[in-house]
Design a protein around this motif. Structure first.
Motif, mmCIF file in Angstrom:
data_model
loop_
_atom_site.group_PDB
_atom_site.id
_atom_site.type_symbol
_atom_site.label_atom_id
_atom_site.label_comp_id
_atom_site.label_asym_id
_atom_site.label_seq_id
_atom_site.Cartn_x
_atom_site.Cartn_y
_atom_site.Cartn_z
ATOM 1 N N ASP A 178 -54.680 8.875 45.209
ATOM 2 C CA ASP A 178 -53.231 8.673 45.305
ATOM 3 C C ASP A 178 -52.635 8.335 43.946
ATOM 4 O OD1 ASP A 178 -53.317 9.160 48.013
ATOM 5 O OD2 ASP A 178 -53.149 7.051 48.598
ATOM 6 N N VAL A 179 -53.301 7.460 43.210
ATOM 7 C CA VAL A 179 -52.800 7.045 41.900
ATOM 8 C C VAL A 179 -52.798 8.224 40.932
ATOM 9 C CG1 VAL A 179 -53.246 5.553 39.907
ATOM 10 C CG2 VAL A 179 -53.448 4.635 42.224
ATOM 11 N N LEU A 180 -53.881 8.983 40.883
ATOM 12 C CA LEU A 180 -53.949 10.119 39.972
ATOM 13 C C LEU A 180 -52.958 11.208 40.348
ATOM 14 C CD1 LEU A 180 -57.795 10.382 39.364
ATOM 15 C CD2 LEU A 180 -56.046 9.438 37.845
ATOM 16 N N ALA A 181 -52.771 11.440 41.636
ATOM 17 C CA ALA A 181 -51.782 12.431 42.071
ATOM 18 C C ALA A 181 -50.380 11.998 41.671
ATOM 19 C CB ALA A 181 -51.872 12.636 43.578
ATOM 20 N N ALA A 182 -50.084 10.707 41.803
ATOM 21 C CA ALA A 182 -48.763 10.198 41.429
ATOM 22 C C ALA A 182 -48.524 10.328 39.933
ATOM 23 C CB ALA A 182 -48.620 8.741 41.854
ATOM 24 N N LEU A 183 -49.561 10.212 39.141
ATOM 25 C CA LEU A 183 -49.416 10.283 37.686
ATOM 26 C C LEU A 183 -49.512 11.712 37.161
ATOM 27 C CD1 LEU A 183 -51.494 7.149 36.684
ATOM 28 C CD2 LEU A 183 -49.031 7.354 37.016
ATOM 29 N N GLY A 184 -49.540 12.676 38.059
ATOM 30 C CA GLY A 184 -49.705 14.073 37.667
ATOM 31 C C GLY A 184 -48.413 14.829 37.451
ATOM 32 N N HIS A 185 -47.307 14.150 37.207
ATOM 33 C CA HIS A 185 -46.023 14.823 36.986
ATOM 34 C C HIS A 185 -45.331 14.203 35.773
ATOM 35 C CE1 HIS A 185 -41.982 16.345 37.693
ATOM 36 N NE2 HIS A 185 -42.553 17.242 38.487
ATOM 37 N N PRO A 186 -44.755 15.019 34.889
ATOM 38 C CA PRO A 186 -44.132 14.486 33.670
ATOM 39 C C PRO A 186 -43.006 13.484 33.924
ATOM 40 C CG PRO A 186 -44.320 16.877 33.543
ATOM 41 C CD PRO A 186 -44.749 16.489 34.920
ATOM 42 N N VAL A 187 -42.218 13.687 34.976
ATOM 43 C CA VAL A 187 -41.133 12.738 35.263
ATOM 44 C C VAL A 187 -41.718 11.384 35.635
ATOM 45 C CG1 VAL A 187 -39.239 12.201 36.854
ATOM 46 C CG2 VAL A 187 -39.458 14.506 35.911
ATOM 47 N N ARG A 188 -42.769 11.375 36.444
ATOM 48 C CA ARG A 188 -43.371 10.102 36.854
ATOM 49 C C ARG A 188 -44.094 9.437 35.692
ATOM 50 N NH1 ARG A 188 -43.986 13.214 41.777
ATOM 51 N NH2 ARG A 188 -46.139 13.761 41.289
ATOM 52 N N ILE A 189 -44.665 10.219 34.797
ATOM 53 C CA ILE A 189 -45.277 9.649 33.589
ATOM 54 C C ILE A 189 -44.188 8.983 32.737
ATOM 55 C CG2 ILE A 189 -46.377 10.228 31.378
ATOM 56 C CD1 ILE A 189 -48.383 10.126 33.579
ATOM 57 N N GLY A 190 -43.032 9.616 32.634
ATOM 58 C CA GLY A 190 -41.919 9.017 31.896
ATOM 59 C C GLY A 190 -41.478 7.701 32.506
ATOM 60 N N ILE A 191 -41.400 7.661 33.834
ATOM 61 C CA ILE A 191 -41.055 6.413 34.522
ATOM 62 C C ILE A 191 -42.114 5.354 34.235
ATOM 63 C CG2 ILE A 191 -40.819 5.335 36.791
ATOM 64 C CD1 ILE A 191 -39.649 8.045 37.766
ATOM 65 N N LEU A 192 -43.377 5.743 34.304
ATOM 66 C CA LEU A 192 -44.476 4.819 34.028
ATOM 67 C C LEU A 192 -44.376 4.247 32.623
ATOM 68 C CD1 LEU A 192 -47.313 3.740 35.062
ATOM 69 C CD2 LEU A 192 -48.252 5.606 33.708
ATOM 70 N N ARG A 193 -44.099 5.100 31.642
ATOM 71 C CA ARG A 193 -43.983 4.639 30.261
ATOM 72 C C ARG A 193 -42.827 3.648 30.113
ATOM 73 N NH1 ARG A 193 -46.946 7.052 26.508
ATOM 74 N NH2 ARG A 193 -45.541 6.521 24.831
ATOM 75 N N GLU A 194 -41.696 3.942 30.741
ATOM 76 C CA GLU A 194 -40.542 3.043 30.677
ATOM 77 C C GLU A 194 -40.859 1.687 31.311
ATOM 78 O OE1 GLU A 194 -37.451 3.307 29.358
ATOM 79 O OE2 GLU A 194 -37.808 5.297 28.530
ATOM 80 N N LEU A 195 -41.490 1.719 32.481
ATOM 81 C CA LEU A 195 -41.826 0.459 33.155
ATOM 82 C C LEU A 195 -42.871 -0.331 32.374
ATOM 83 C CD1 LEU A 195 -41.930 1.595 36.884
ATOM 84 C CD2 LEU A 195 -40.212 0.144 35.784
ATOM 85 N N ALA A 196 -43.830 0.363 31.777
ATOM 86 C CA ALA A 196 -44.868 -0.322 31.000
ATOM 87 C C ALA A 196 -44.287 -0.979 29.751
ATOM 88 C CB ALA A 196 -45.972 0.660 30.624
ATOM 89 N N ALA A 197 -43.256 -0.367 29.182
ATOM 90 C CA ALA A 197 -42.653 -0.900 27.958
ATOM 91 C C ALA A 197 -41.678 -2.038 28.235
ATOM 92 C CB ALA A 197 -41.936 0.218 27.207
ATOM 93 N N SER A 198 -41.220 -2.156 29.473
ATOM 94 C CA SER A 198 -40.228 -3.188 29.786
ATOM 95 C C SER A 198 -40.904 -4.468 30.254
ATOM 96 C CB SER A 198 -39.254 -2.679 30.843
ATOM 97 O OG SER A 198 -39.931 -2.447 32.050
ATOM 98 N N GLU A 199 -40.175 -5.545 30.136
ATOM 99 C CA GLU A 199 -40.652 -6.843 30.600
ATOM 100 C C GLU A 199 -40.222 -7.030 32.045
ATOM 101 O OE1 GLU A 199 -42.484 -9.074 28.855
ATOM 102 O OE2 GLU A 199 -42.563 -7.623 27.220
ATOM 103 N N GLY A 200 -41.150 -7.132 32.961
ATOM 104 C CA GLY A 200 -40.818 -7.392 34.359
ATOM 105 C C GLY A 200 -40.277 -6.181 35.087
#
Length: 139
Positions: A42-64
């Motif tokens: 499930d995790v790998l499938a969710a991370l298999g799209h460029p838009v979701r990777i962009g969301i992941l990067r934004e959330l990882a860079a933000s505090e909270g």
């Protein structure tokens, strides 16, 4: 016009529980289970799209946590909602309501506990987000 086949009618009337039968008991549609309930597929499938990777990067860079509308998205609201739901149902993010808004946070501790190094590897392997002029955004 054509008549729907009996197979189509049978599939359309299946209860949702039979469609997502692979999900372990105790995981809701908004996956707030423990880190032990996260499934690697499930995790790998969710991370298999460029838009979701962009969301992941934004959330990882933000505090909270962040609200869904606070992140820059290059897709329609309906498409963004779909991507948010995929991330949440896979267990990558956690959502909750804050007034009129839906707050989203990266489940970094749960992901690192269940899959050590996966989040860091994905973030290191993906290209940085680019702004409209093609230069790297500072997040």
């Amino acid at each position: 016009m054509y008549a729907a086949s009996s197979d189509t009618r049978k599939r359309a009337s299946l209860p949702i529980s039979s469609v997502v039968a692979y999900r372990p008991a105790g995981i809701s549609a908004r996956n707030s289970g423990s880190s032990g309930q996260l499934l690697v597929e499930d995790v790998l499938a969710a991370l298999g799209h460029p838009v979701r990777i962009g969301i992941l990067r934004e959330l990882a860079a933000s505090e909270g946590e962040r609200t869904c509308g606070s992140l820059p998205m290059s897709v329609t609201k309906a498409t963004a909602t779909f991507h948010w739901r995929v991330l949440c149902e896979s267990g990558v993010t956690r959502e909750h309501k804050v007034g009129r808004y839906r707050a989203v946070e990266l489940r970094r501790e749960d992901l690192d506990a269940r899959f050590p190094g996966l989040l860091a590897a994905v973030l290191a392997a993906t290209p940085p987000t680019l702004d409209a002029e093609g230069t790297e955004e500072t997040t």
